[in-house]
Design a protein around this motif. Structure first.
Motif, PDB file in Angstrom:
ATOM      1  N   UNK A   1      28.833  16.878  12.134  1.00 36.89           N
ATOM      2  CA  UNK A   1      28.868  14.921  12.741  1.00 36.89           C
ATOM      3  C   UNK A   1      29.918  15.447  13.746  1.00 36.89           C
ATOM      4  N   UNK A   2      29.888  17.344  14.792  1.00 36.37           N
ATOM      5  CA  UNK A   2      30.361  17.130  16.113  1.00 36.37           C
ATOM      6  C   UNK A   2      29.198  17.458  16.622  1.00 36.37           C
ATOM      7  N   UNK A   3      28.041  18.337  15.956  1.00 32.12           N
ATOM      8  CA  UNK A   3      27.412  19.155  16.820  1.00 32.12           C
ATOM      9  C   UNK A   3      26.516  18.945  16.484  1.00 32.12           C
ATOM     10  N   UNK A   4      24.867  18.788  17.202  1.00 30.88           N
ATOM     11  CA  UNK A   4      23.554  19.042  16.540  1.00 30.88           C
ATOM     12  C   UNK A   4      22.861  19.732  16.980  1.00 30.88           C
ATOM     13  N   UNK A   5      22.991  20.955  15.724  1.00 31.46           N
ATOM     14  CA  UNK A   5      22.169  21.945  15.984  1.00 31.46           C
ATOM     15  C   UNK A   5      20.718  22.319  15.534  1.00 31.46           C
TER      16      UNK A   5
END
Length: 331
Positions: A58-62
């Motif tokens: 929900x915070x980082x696109x990895x």
């Protein structure tokens, strides 16, 4: 089965819970590695470590996940570059292992993009291996180009370190480890050649091999293999012959002896050589060497089976050098 036990500790629970953005998971999301985690290796001596890296989606696109492991010698592996969040690493050497993790962030909710984000803690693993490798198989011995040659099948363990070859010569009642070769090597040639011209007595040479892993665990010896030689003289063809800087006659071994002993000497230059054995009243009792020889290290076996107990003298004579030593025959 070999077992490697991994005790996992964290620098700080507070840092792990509140300060880290990349987590090591086990058995699915939300399950973090815990103290006392145990891993079991297979019979080859390796422990396969399955790891799962996670960052809050929900915070980082990895787009890339990775980990690196530090072995007990302090060497770090390269970072793995995984296209999924799960990876695999094999640990072989006993001792303390460390692991770190990272992910590549394409973008985050804070407006940043294209950077690595690392774990802010390190996991510690303590590996223990008290199990020896298997005994070398298919051991055989033969003559090749004037040298005894020993062969064996390569061990299948992943943590193999070396092979140790032991040798026994007829007339010597003990075994000696004479060579160590690296893992993956499956043959060894004895650096002693048998020149022509002397056929009495007939020698029996025996060899056996054991395996040693990188954790210094050692197998039992293999079956004993035997070869025969028809000379009482053989020459070392060691690469160290080039380092000879002087003539030398060594003390025989064993001494006292019954009925055989070994006499070693080294020649600084090529030349005609005599090695004669005398009794205490100066009578010649054996001619061991009487021939032209090249520079090098030599060993002669003296067989006194037909002589009475007592003190004997052996003399080495060559161009520019002469020396004598005493030995005791004790029957």
């Amino acid at each position: 089965m070999k077992k490697l036990f991994f005790l996992i500790l964290f620098f700080s629970i507070n840092i792990l819970t509140f300060g880290a953005n990349v987590y090591f998971l086990n058995d699915g999301l939300g399950y973090i590695y815990t103290n006392g985690q145990t891993f079991t290796s297979d019979a080859s001596g390796r422990a396969l470590i399955h790891y799962h890296l996670w960052a809050d989606p929900t915070k980082y696109s990895v787009s890339e996940w990775g980990a690196r492991f530090q072995d007990p010698d302090g060497n770090w592996s390269d970072w793995s570059q995984l296209s999924t969040s799960q990876g695999l690493h094999e640990c072989l050497k006993a001792g303390t292992w460390h692991v770190q993790g990272r992910v590549w962030v394409d973008y985050d909710i804070y407006g940043y993009s294209d950077y690595y984000m690392y774990t802010s803690f390190t996991l510690y693993f303590n590996a223990v291996d008290n199990y020896a490798p298997s005994v070398p198989q298919n051991v055989s011995a033969s003559w090749q180009s004037g040298h005894p040659r020993i062969t064996w099948a390569n061990n299948s363990e992943y943590d193999m370190g070396s092979y140790i070859i032991a040798k026994q010569v007829d007339g010597v009642s003990w075994w000696m480890d004479v060579a160590t070769v690296s893992a993956g090597t499956t043959s060894w040639s004895d650096p002693y050649a048998w020149p022509s011209g002397k056929f009495d007595p007939v020698y029996t040479l025996q060899y056996k091999v054991k395996a040693k892993d990188i954790n210094n665990n050692i197998s039992d010896y293999s079956s004993v293999q035997t070869v025969y030689g028809n000379s009482n003289l053989w020459k070392s063809t060691s690469i160290f012959d080039k380092d000879i800087t002087d003539y030398k006659l060594y003390a025989n071994y064993p001494n006292p002896f019954n009925p055989t002993t070994q006499i070693a000497y080294q020649l600084l230059n090529d030349g005609f050589v005599k090695l004669i054995v005398y009794n205490t009243i100066g009578q010649e009792v054996a001619e061991l060497v009487n021939q032209y020889q090249e520079k090098g290290s030599y060993t002669v076996q003296f067989n006194a089976v037909n002589l009475p107990s007592g003190i004997y003298i052996y003399k080495l004579q060559t161009e520019g050098f002469s020396d004598i030593k005493k030995m005791i025959l004790a029957k």
